[in-house]
Scaffold this motif. Sequence first.
Motif, mmCIF file in Angstrom:
data_model
loop_
_atom_site.group_PDB
_atom_site.id
_atom_site.type_symbol
_atom_site.label_atom_id
_atom_site.label_comp_id
_atom_site.label_asym_id
_atom_site.label_seq_id
_atom_site.Cartn_x
_atom_site.Cartn_y
_atom_site.Cartn_z
ATOM 1 N N ALA A 48 47.962 45.427 37.119
ATOM 2 C CA ALA A 48 48.531 44.346 36.326
ATOM 3 C C ALA A 48 47.804 44.168 35.002
ATOM 4 C CB ALA A 48 48.476 43.038 37.126
ATOM 5 N N GLY A 49 48.549 43.792 33.979
ATOM 6 C CA GLY A 49 47.983 43.426 32.686
ATOM 7 C C GLY A 49 47.759 41.932 32.635
ATOM 8 N N GLY A 50 46.671 41.523 32.009
ATOM 9 C CA GLY A 50 46.312 40.119 32.028
ATOM 10 C C GLY A 50 46.172 39.486 30.666
ATOM 11 N N HIS A 51 45.249 38.545 30.587
ATOM 12 C CA HIS A 51 45.090 37.676 29.421
ATOM 13 C C HIS A 51 44.667 38.440 28.177
ATOM 14 C CE1 HIS A 51 43.617 34.300 26.986
ATOM 15 N NE2 HIS A 51 42.455 34.903 26.911
ATOM 16 N N PHE A 52 43.723 39.356 28.312
ATOM 17 C CA PHE A 52 43.126 39.969 27.128
ATOM 18 C C PHE A 52 44.067 40.978 26.491
ATOM 19 C CE2 PHE A 52 39.367 38.548 29.503
ATOM 20 C CZ PHE A 52 38.787 37.758 28.524
ATOM 21 N N ALA A 53 44.249 40.843 25.180
ATOM 22 C CA ALA A 53 45.120 41.758 24.449
ATOM 23 C C ALA A 53 44.384 43.009 23.995
ATOM 24 C CB ALA A 53 45.713 41.046 23.235
ATOM 25 N N THR A 54 43.062 42.965 23.992
ATOM 26 C CA THR A 54 42.247 44.126 23.633
ATOM 27 C C THR A 54 41.129 44.261 24.656
ATOM 28 O OG1 THR A 54 40.722 42.884 22.216
ATOM 29 C CG2 THR A 54 42.720 43.748 21.185
ATOM 30 N N LEU A 55 40.460 45.407 24.656
ATOM 31 C CA LEU A 55 39.363 45.699 25.586
ATOM 32 C C LEU A 55 39.838 45.645 27.031
ATOM 33 C CD1 LEU A 55 36.082 44.137 24.130
ATOM 34 C CD2 LEU A 55 36.714 46.545 24.311
ATOM 35 N N GLN A 56 39.481 44.601 27.780
ATOM 36 C CA GLN A 56 39.774 44.555 29.220
ATOM 37 C C GLN A 56 41.187 44.038 29.449
ATOM 38 O OE1 GLN A 56 36.276 42.187 30.190
ATOM 39 N NE2 GLN A 56 35.334 43.971 31.132
ATOM 40 N N THR A 57 42.158 44.902 29.203
ATOM 41 C CA THR A 57 43.556 44.487 29.241
ATOM 42 C C THR A 57 44.163 44.522 30.634
ATOM 43 O OG1 THR A 57 44.299 46.738 28.783
ATOM 44 C CG2 THR A 57 43.900 45.316 26.881
ATOM 45 N N HIS A 58 43.655 45.382 31.509
ATOM 46 C CA HIS A 58 44.207 45.553 32.850
ATOM 47 C C HIS A 58 43.197 45.129 33.905
ATOM 48 C CE1 HIS A 58 47.328 47.924 30.881
ATOM 49 N NE2 HIS A 58 47.975 47.995 32.028
ATOM 50 N N ILE A 59 43.705 44.861 35.100
ATOM 51 C CA ILE A 59 42.823 44.527 36.217
ATOM 52 C C ILE A 59 41.883 45.693 36.516
ATOM 53 C CG2 ILE A 59 44.389 45.358 38.025
ATOM 54 C CD1 ILE A 59 42.196 42.152 38.175
ATOM 55 N N ASP A 60 42.290 46.921 36.178
ATOM 56 C CA ASP A 60 41.421 48.097 36.353
ATOM 57 C C ASP A 60 40.021 47.838 35.809
ATOM 58 O OD1 ASP A 60 44.207 48.688 36.062
ATOM 59 O OD2 ASP A 60 43.765 50.813 35.881
ATOM 60 N N ASP A 61 39.965 47.184 34.642
ATOM 61 C CA ASP A 61 38.701 46.987 33.943
ATOM 62 C C ASP A 61 37.806 45.965 34.631
ATOM 63 O OD1 ASP A 61 39.641 48.672 31.777
ATOM 64 O OD2 ASP A 61 40.903 46.991 31.198
ATOM 65 N N LEU A 62 38.371 45.205 35.558
ATOM 66 C CA LEU A 62 37.624 44.130 36.222
ATOM 67 C C LEU A 62 37.265 44.463 37.663
ATOM 68 C CD1 LEU A 62 39.751 41.117 34.887
ATOM 69 C CD2 LEU A 62 37.670 42.097 33.902
ATOM 70 N N VAL A 63 37.688 45.635 38.137
ATOM 71 C CA VAL A 63 37.459 46.007 39.542
ATOM 72 C C VAL A 63 36.159 46.788 39.682
ATOM 73 C CG1 VAL A 63 38.298 47.479 41.420
ATOM 74 C CG2 VAL A 63 39.869 45.933 40.237
#
Length: 546
Positions: A215-230
């Motif tokens: 899923a794509g979330g709040h951030f429009a740049t950098l950490q744009t997807h949940i991938d970046d937070l897992v």
Amino acid sequence: MPRERNHWGWGWADEALSEAQVREAAGGLAQHLGFGSAEAERAVPLEAVELPAPRLAPPRAGADAALAGLFADDRASRVRHTYGRAYRDVVRGFRGDFEHAPDLVARPREEHDVARVLEWAAGAGAAVIPFGGGTSVVGGVEARVGAGYAGVVSLDLTALDRVLEVDAVSRAARVQGGVLGPDLEAQLAPHGLTLRHFPQSFQFSTLGGWIVTRAGGHFATLQTHIDDLVESVRAIAPSGAWESRRLPGSGAGPSPDRLLLGSEGTLGVVTEAWVRVRPKPVHRAGRAVRFGSFADGAEAVRALAQSGLHPENCRLIDAREAALTFAGDGSCALLVLGFESAHEPVDARLESALALCRAAGGSWEERAEGARGGAVGSWREAFLRAPYVRDVLVAMGVLSETFETAITWDRFAAFVETVRGAVQEAVREQCGDGLVTCRVTHAYPDGAAPYFTVVAPVKRGEEVDRWDAIKRVAGDAILASGGTITHHHAVGRDHRPWYDAQRPDPFAAALRGAKAAVDPAGILNPGVLIDPLRAPAEAPLAPPAD
């Protein structure tokens, strides 16, 4: 009594608009759009919905009372687990068409319950569709599984809804997969932390759902997807549990959690994950920047994405969408630009960003526009209310749906023009009138994610066929122009034809091999990402295709 969701549309059942409110909203919307009927049709009530008889009987209470207590086959449970919330789902639910209702709904209370349900389903020859918040817009939870199964179990994960552990030193949290977005944030709040992942479906979607759909979330740049937070993921498959090691990064071969990301419930049921959290932001600044053309605004977005300033919000809305959402008068494109930080003021970053916008022809009011006021506030409110408004549009005979993609900057302008032109022509052919708008939701140094909205009048009873015809044109135009069939909406069943054309054949074979290893009977969400492994029920189990 637990609070229940609307059985066909968005939101809670107890928050549904009254008949008088729908009529009032329909009148205003018809005047604003210039089409659609002010005489709103009424949805088929839950008690009037007719379902096919269940093909499966739940486990017998005498044999295993604990297992039997996890299952339900009542009308309300089956109806509420039939569809996601795509336009075609909402229309069918509105009309009382629940042809593909699951036969049973299972609600595990703990992780070991998930394993037991999968074991039972395998023995019964039933398919299992993991179900989080039910917000899929691509047919990801619909029980269209083919003839090779004795029935379908919808596996509702929302009782697995707890933050199990917080590591404040590493800024990470271990969270169960069924937690809804607001509940996750509420449990992190006492620690002064936030995940800061806010998709439009945030209110009714789950952490596990975000992970398996990338899923794509709040951030429009950098950490744009949940991938970046897992940080790591744990899942239960018919062959057993599998879990990636919790690490900040690793070069040890293909990553197990990266395989689960985007797996859409086909390789295992995500029961928990370690996710990266952060302190809540306290410094914010933003502006609504206006551009004479969408192309000028896109140049500004490219400059911002390549500048290293990393705005948290950088959403470009074309003039037609700005007017549609009351964020503008239709004379200019609008860039919703915002910065935030938990540690230091962001005014200097904003000023640097505005200088880039000015160089691209942008202008703005010197007075800051907060998230609750001005053009930014109008667009934000429209963005959050869009799923609710769509329910009214369905009632008044208006088609309202979206599709999204991604493309590199060198092809961006021609891509948007080609796709929008093809879809606008399809809208004219199918509906006679209507709008196709575009916005940029996420921006990268090498490209962006255009997000298109279609709003058009449609003859009642023809909505699904008309939209499917428009969607085919959109999908074909996207792939022919070099884009992806989805940037953050996932594949599901609805995007399969274009996903199959987009992915390399050797990768498809590798994915089938992974599926056969962790789900040898092919019971997990058949038809999503890859074809069902099962042959028709009267034939022996077929091996996966070479």
